[in-house]
Design a protein around this motif. Structure first.
Motif, PDB file in Angstrom:
ATOM      1  N   MET A   1       1.028  -1.168  -0.048  1.00  0.00           N
ATOM      2  CA  MET A   1      -0.172  -0.020  -0.169  1.00  0.00           C
ATOM      3  C   MET A   1       0.892   1.244  -0.111  1.00  0.00           C
ATOM      4  O   MET A   1       1.721   1.278   0.843  1.00  0.00           O
ATOM      5  CB  MET A   1      -0.866   0.086   1.280  1.00  0.00           C
ATOM      6  CG  MET A   1      -1.767   1.048   1.268  1.00  0.00           C
ATOM      7  SD  MET A   1      -2.876   1.253   2.894  1.00  0.00           S
ATOM      8  CE  MET A   1      -4.060  -0.090   2.463  1.00  0.00           C
ATOM      9  N   LEU A   5      -1.976   6.294  -0.160  1.00  0.00           N
ATOM     10  CA  LEU A   5      -3.190   5.523  -0.040  1.00  0.00           C
ATOM     11  C   LEU A   5      -3.578   5.133   1.405  1.00  0.00           C
ATOM     12  O   LEU A   5      -4.627   5.509   1.784  1.00  0.00           O
ATOM     13  CB  LEU A   5      -3.177   4.462  -1.046  1.00  0.00           C
ATOM     14  CG  LEU A   5      -4.340   3.269  -0.813  1.00  0.00           C
ATOM     15  CD1 LEU A   5      -5.375   3.867  -1.141  1.00  0.00           C
ATOM     16  CD2 LEU A   5      -3.871   1.965  -1.598  1.00  0.00           C
ATOM     17  N   ASN A   6      -2.486   4.805   2.089  1.00  0.00           N
ATOM     18  CA  ASN A   6      -2.519   4.469   3.613  1.00  0.00           C
ATOM     19  C   ASN A   6      -3.274   5.678   4.348  1.00  0.00           C
ATOM     20  O   ASN A   6      -3.940   5.564   5.142  1.00  0.00           O
ATOM     21  CB  ASN A   6      -1.279   4.199   4.253  1.00  0.00           C
ATOM     22  CG  ASN A   6      -1.503   3.499   5.438  1.00  0.00           C
ATOM     23  OD1 ASN A   6      -2.479   2.711   5.983  1.00  0.00           O
ATOM     24  ND2 ASN A   6      -0.603   3.736   6.461  1.00  0.00           N
ATOM     25  N   GLU A   7      -2.716   6.980   3.840  1.00  0.00           N
ATOM     26  CA  GLU A   7      -3.014   8.234   4.633  1.00  0.00           C
ATOM     27  C   GLU A   7      -4.520   8.549   4.563  1.00  0.00           C
ATOM     28  O   GLU A   7      -5.113   8.724   5.396  1.00  0.00           O
ATOM     29  CB  GLU A   7      -2.286   9.301   4.218  1.00  0.00           C
ATOM     30  CG  GLU A   7      -0.743   9.281   4.765  1.00  0.00           C
ATOM     31  CD  GLU A   7       0.185  10.285   4.094  1.00  0.00           C
ATOM     32  OE1 GLU A   7       1.155  10.420   4.734  1.00  0.00           O
ATOM     33  OE2 GLU A   7      -0.274  11.010   3.283  1.00  0.00           O
ATOM     34  N   VAL A   8      -4.782   8.383   3.308  1.00  0.00           N
ATOM     35  CA  VAL A   8      -6.390   8.503   2.778  1.00  0.00           C
ATOM     36  C   VAL A   8      -7.313   7.848   3.582  1.00  0.00           C
ATOM     37  O   VAL A   8      -8.178   8.120   4.077  1.00  0.00           O
ATOM     38  CB  VAL A   8      -6.357   8.554   1.265  1.00  0.00           C
ATOM     39  CG1 VAL A   8      -7.848   8.603   0.829  1.00  0.00           C
ATOM     40  CG2 VAL A   8      -5.745   9.755   0.504  1.00  0.00           C
ATOM     41  N   LEU A   9      -7.001   6.515   3.648  1.00  0.00           N
ATOM     42  CA  LEU A   9      -7.824   5.512   4.306  1.00  0.00           C
ATOM     43  C   LEU A   9      -7.795   5.513   5.616  1.00  0.00           C
ATOM     44  O   LEU A   9      -9.145   5.563   6.119  1.00  0.00           O
ATOM     45  CB  LEU A   9      -7.301   3.976   3.963  1.00  0.00           C
ATOM     46  CG  LEU A   9      -7.439   3.639   2.277  1.00  0.00           C
ATOM     47  CD1 LEU A   9      -7.172   2.264   1.985  1.00  0.00           C
ATOM     48  CD2 LEU A   9      -8.975   4.037   2.044  1.00  0.00           C
ATOM     49  N   SER A  10      -6.894   6.038   6.112  1.00  0.00           N
ATOM     50  CA  SER A  10      -6.539   6.311   7.828  1.00  0.00           C
ATOM     51  C   SER A  10      -7.525   7.347   7.916  1.00  0.00           C
ATOM     52  O   SER A  10      -8.495   7.726   9.025  1.00  0.00           O
ATOM     53  CB  SER A  10      -5.363   6.527   7.890  1.00  0.00           C
ATOM     54  OG  SER A  10      -5.409   6.879   9.427  1.00  0.00           O
ATOM     55  N   ASN A  12     -10.001   8.667   6.133  1.00  0.00           N
ATOM     56  CA  ASN A  12     -11.425   8.320   6.106  1.00  0.00           C
ATOM     57  C   ASN A  12     -12.022   7.630   7.369  1.00  0.00           C
ATOM     58  O   ASN A  12     -12.904   7.738   7.700  1.00  0.00           O
ATOM     59  CB  ASN A  12     -11.563   7.343   4.884  1.00  0.00           C
ATOM     60  CG  ASN A  12     -13.109   7.022   4.536  1.00  0.00           C
ATOM     61  OD1 ASN A  12     -13.670   5.748   4.747  1.00  0.00           O
ATOM     62  ND2 ASN A  12     -14.058   8.169   4.232  1.00  0.00           N
ATOM     63  N   ARG A  13     -11.112   6.432   7.920  1.00  0.00           N
ATOM     64  CA  ARG A  13     -11.905   5.870   8.976  1.00  0.00           C
ATOM     65  C   ARG A  13     -11.914   6.686   9.942  1.00  0.00           C
ATOM     66  O   ARG A  13     -13.189   6.664  10.723  1.00  0.00           O
ATOM     67  CB  ARG A  13     -10.843   4.623   9.271  1.00  0.00           C
ATOM     68  CG  ARG A  13     -10.584   3.851   8.751  1.00  0.00           C
ATOM     69  CD  ARG A  13      -9.944   2.360   9.099  1.00  0.00           C
ATOM     70  NE  ARG A  13      -8.558   2.821   9.162  1.00  0.00           N
ATOM     71  CZ  ARG A  13      -7.445   2.788   8.222  1.00  0.00           C
ATOM     72  NH1 ARG A  13      -8.049   2.197   6.892  1.00  0.00           N
ATOM     73  NH2 ARG A  13      -6.254   2.931   8.160  1.00  0.00           N
ATOM     74  N   GLU A  14     -11.247   7.906  10.346  1.00  0.00           N
ATOM     75  CA  GLU A  14     -11.456   8.864  11.443  1.00  0.00           C
ATOM     76  C   GLU A  14     -12.807   9.446  10.895  1.00  0.00           C
ATOM     77  O   GLU A  14     -13.510   9.898  11.897  1.00  0.00           O
ATOM     78  CB  GLU A  14     -10.359   9.633  11.521  1.00  0.00           C
ATOM     79  CG  GLU A  14     -10.454  10.800  12.476  1.00  0.00           C
ATOM     80  CD  GLU A  14     -10.427  10.123  13.886  1.00  0.00           C
ATOM     81  OE1 GLU A  14     -11.024  11.031  14.725  1.00  0.00           O
ATOM     82  OE2 GLU A  14      -9.878   9.275  14.006  1.00  0.00           O
ATOM     83  N   TYR A  15     -12.901  10.037   9.675  1.00  0.00           N
ATOM     84  CA  TYR A  15     -14.164  11.011   9.239  1.00  0.00           C
ATOM     85  C   TYR A  15     -15.382   9.936   9.536  1.00  0.00           C
ATOM     86  O   TYR A  15     -16.346  10.454  10.125  1.00  0.00           O
ATOM     87  CB  TYR A  15     -13.882  11.068   7.735  1.00  0.00           C
ATOM     88  CG  TYR A  15     -15.024  11.870   7.421  1.00  0.00           C
ATOM     89  CD1 TYR A  15     -15.109  13.404   7.634  1.00  0.00           C
ATOM     90  CD2 TYR A  15     -15.898  11.099   6.543  1.00  0.00           C
ATOM     91  CE1 TYR A  15     -16.163  14.017   6.970  1.00  0.00           C
ATOM     92  CE2 TYR A  15     -17.078  12.046   5.856  1.00  0.00           C
ATOM     93  CZ  TYR A  15     -17.169  13.469   6.091  1.00  0.00           C
ATOM     94  OH  TYR A  15     -18.246  14.253   5.668  1.00  0.00           O
TER      95      TYR A  15
END
Length: 193
Positions: A1, A5-10, A12-15
């Motif tokens: 990854m 990509l990892n930063e965006v998905l992380s 998004n999880r917080e959002y």
């Protein structure tokens, strides 16, 4: 990854964890307006226009230009989702001022890799492959910000699918101060009739 990509998905999880009742927002924008602006990463329309989720439509492209696709989006915004006022907001220090159609077409014909710019202009870093397909695109570059805002507001107002009662305001966002600076000639051209 990839790191991005990892930063965006992380993020998004917080959002998602703080999403609350945003899933209940209606599809039409609550404040009934739309903004056409540039994709430049320094511009945050939510902040400079005081927006929250559900408030307004924001249409972005390179330069914030009134392309056919931008007009398509504005017409949908009005016809199906009820916006009643539109803003065209370009900005200072725009990358669209740094080249013209010929430069872009030449760069693309020699290489599809990312180009660089210095005091002598744009340069390709690598050799091919390139493509001549760029010659079929109007890149909608900008020579003068005030003139481009006026041109875009005028194009929108004169479009046969745009009702005359929609006001279209013209502004330039100053990237050094965050201020929206009105282009009076554009706002005059964009008055509701």
């Amino acid at each position: 990854m990839s790191k991005i990509l990892n930063e965006v998905l992380s993020a998004n999880r917080e959002y998602v964890n703080n999403f609350g009742d945003k899933g209940d927002l209606p599809m039409p924008p609550g404040r009934h307006f739309a903004i056409l602006t540039c994709m430049d990463a320094r511009l945050d329309p939510a902040k400079y226009a005081g927006l929250s989720e559900g408030d307004a439509h924001v249409i972005r492209n390179a330069g914030g230009r009134a392309s056919d696709d931008a007009i398509r989006s504005l017409v949908i915004s009005y016809k199906l989702l009820g916006t009643r006022e539109w803003f065209v907001i370009h900005h200072s220090d725009c990358g669209m001022e740094t080249f013209n159609d010929e430069i872009m077409r030449d760069l693309l014909s020699s290489s599809l890799k990312t180009a660089s710019i210095d005091e002598n202009g744009w340069h390709d870093c690598c050799e091919g492959p390139g493509s001549c397909e760029g010659k079929y695109i109007d890149w909608l570059t900008i020579k003068n910000q005030e003139q481009s805002v006026l041109e875009d507001v005028t194009r929108i107002k004169n479009h046969p699918l745009v009702p005359s009662n929609i006001p279209v305001y013209g502004y330039i966002y100053d990237v050094k101060s965050g201020r929206l600076v009105e282009v009076p000639a554009a706002t005059e051209a964009g008055k509701a009739r």
